[in-house]
Design a protein around this motif. Structure first.
Motif, short mmCIF file in Angstrom:
data_model
loop_
_atom_site.label_atom_id
_atom_site.label_comp_id
_atom_site.label_asym_id
_atom_site.label_seq_id
_atom_site.Cartn_x
_atom_site.Cartn_y
_atom_site.Cartn_z
N HIS A 189 3.92 33.41 6.84
CA HIS A 189 4.30 32.03 6.56
C HIS A 189 5.23 31.37 7.58
N VAL A 248 5.87 22.74 -1.19
CA VAL A 248 6.50 23.34 -2.37
C VAL A 248 6.31 24.86 -2.38
N HIS A 249 5.14 25.33 -2.02
CA HIS A 249 4.90 26.78 -2.07
C HIS A 249 5.77 27.52 -1.05
N LEU A 250 6.06 26.90 0.07
CA LEU A 250 6.95 27.53 1.05
C LEU A 250 8.40 27.48 0.57
N ARG A 285 9.34 27.60 -2.49
CA ARG A 285 9.48 28.65 -3.51
C ARG A 285 9.72 30.02 -2.87
N LEU A 286 9.05 30.29 -1.76
CA LEU A 286 9.28 31.54 -1.04
C LEU A 286 10.72 31.63 -0.55
#
Length: 118
Positions: free
Chosen positions: A26, A88-90, A92-93
């Motif tokens: 990522h 958003v998904h990054l 969250r990581l």
């Protein structure tokens, strides 16, 4: 006692593995999402060439800047649009990574205090 004292060591290992996962899968997407933020671009140029440890340090810097962006935006080091449009998904990581670091730190401090009181 093994759980109290071994827990932080296990969490350090899990945190390192999670950081390696973020680095491998990522980091390029994270850097692309922050391409207008001069702080991130500056540190990415320097730390990316320092090998795996440099990239792991870069991930920690990015966690701090993305999750607490106010001072970076005020100083002109972060682009407000990059932060506002950060996937958003990054995010969250990065939240999971930061939470894991905080839990490890708190558990380690408590284990150390218990060791000293013993």
């Amino acid at each position: 006692t093994l759980v109290v004292y071994g827990g932080p060591l296990l969490l350090i290992f899990v945190g390192m593995v999670f950081s390696l996962y973020i680095d491998r899968c990522h980091l390029a997407d994270i850097l692309a999402a922050l391409r207008n933020s001069r702080y991130i671009v500056f540190w990415a140029a320097g730390l990316s060439s320092q090998g795996r440890l440099g990239r792991l340090m870069l991930i920690v810097k990015i966690c701090g800047m993305v999750l607490c962006p106010k001072s970076g935006i005020c100083a002109g080091e972060l682009d407000p649009d990059d932060i506002r449009n950060f996937p958003v998904h990054l995010k969250r990581l990065l939240i999971a990574k930061t939470t894991l670091m905080v839990i490890t730190l708190v558990w380690g401090v408590l284990a150390y205090a218990l060791l000293k009181l013993k």
